[in-house]
Design an enzyme around this catalytic site. Sequence first.
Site, PDB file in Angstrom:
ATOM      1  N   HIS A   1      -4.003   1.217   3.432  1.00 43.53           N
ATOM      2  CA  HIS A   1      -3.311  -0.035   3.122  1.00 43.53           C
ATOM      3  C   HIS A   1      -2.449  -0.443   4.328  1.00 43.53           C
ATOM      4  CE1 HIS A   1      -3.539   1.007  -1.412  1.00 43.53           C
ATOM      5  NE2 HIS A   1      -4.287  -0.057  -1.237  1.00 43.53           N
TER       6      HIS A   1
ATOM      7  N   CYS B   1       4.315   2.880  -2.792  1.00 43.64           N
ATOM      8  CA  CYS B   1       3.285   2.733  -3.836  1.00 43.64           C
ATOM      9  C   CYS B   1       3.819   3.010  -5.239  1.00 43.64           C
ATOM     10  CB  CYS B   1       2.117   3.687  -3.594  1.00 43.64           C
ATOM     11  SG  CYS B   1       1.474   3.686  -1.934  1.00 43.64           S
TER      12      CYS B   1
HETATM   13  N1  GLY Z   1      -4.858   7.180  -4.770  1.00 44.28           N
HETATM   14  C1  GLY Z   1      -4.308   5.911  -4.561  1.00 44.28           C
HETATM   15  C2  GLY Z   1      -5.334   4.935  -4.165  1.00 44.28           C
HETATM   16  O1  GLY Z   1      -6.276   5.306  -3.485  1.00 44.28           O
HETATM   17  O2  GLY Z   1      -5.288   3.788  -4.535  1.00 44.28           O
END
Ligand code: GLY
Length: 253
Positions: free
Chosen positions: A161, A248
């Site tokens: 991300h 997150c």
């Molecule tokens: N394990 C978090 C993701 O890959 O979205």
Amino acid sequence: MFTRAIVRKPCRAMLNGLSEANMGDPNYALACEQHQDYINALKECGLQVTELPAIEEFPDSCFVEDVALLTPKCAILTHPGAISRRGETSHIEDAISEFYPNIERIDSSGHVEAGDIMMVANHFYIGLSDRTDVNGATQLINILAKHNLTGSMVEMSELLHLKTGLSYLENNKLLTFGEMNTHPDFTQFNRVEIDGDEGYAANSVWINDTVLVPKGFPKALHKIQQLGYKTREVAMSEFQKLDGGLSCLSLRF
Ligand code: GLY
């Protein structure tokens, strides 16, 4: 300033969560302990925390940041690129609707995970990753524009991300890692590079002038403290095994 956060307790099925970390299986009991300390840290930063229950159906559902974007003007439900995560959005909607009367959404023609979105005042940088595509980013920019907010797409090729390698610490200060160290979209910021062996700490979180930093990354901690911030370490080992960073685990607004 943030006043609130939303988190979701990890589920036992987190052992089946998406991961490319190759760091072994998470220990559920330790993950719950670390999650509780994360909540404590949010509260120490002055946030009121909404704690949602675990959902066994969705192994990655504790990573609530990916399924919604909460801005000062609107809330947007995403459409995750990861197929196994798409159902998580409907579970977060009730919690968000308590705070946002009108919820916008990314339709299923595009993909967005909000771990790919970095807010800098009224502008939103949107990473184009395996989880967020041009269609989704375009939808998002159009929604933001309705609310007098702007967005731009960021090309990237190495990170899961965008915020895996970037954290905005306000005051024009930006933590960077890997491909983000020299990325042309961020030259106007005062960039602070996180060392290659501590890359996980590039995902640190500014909350009301305290920076949450993952525990065990002393060089990164020192660099952030040298910038003048108060810091609060949070142990994250069990979430790191699932490619999950500090940001997150919560929606902050
Ligand atoms: N394990 C978090 C993701 O890959 O979205």
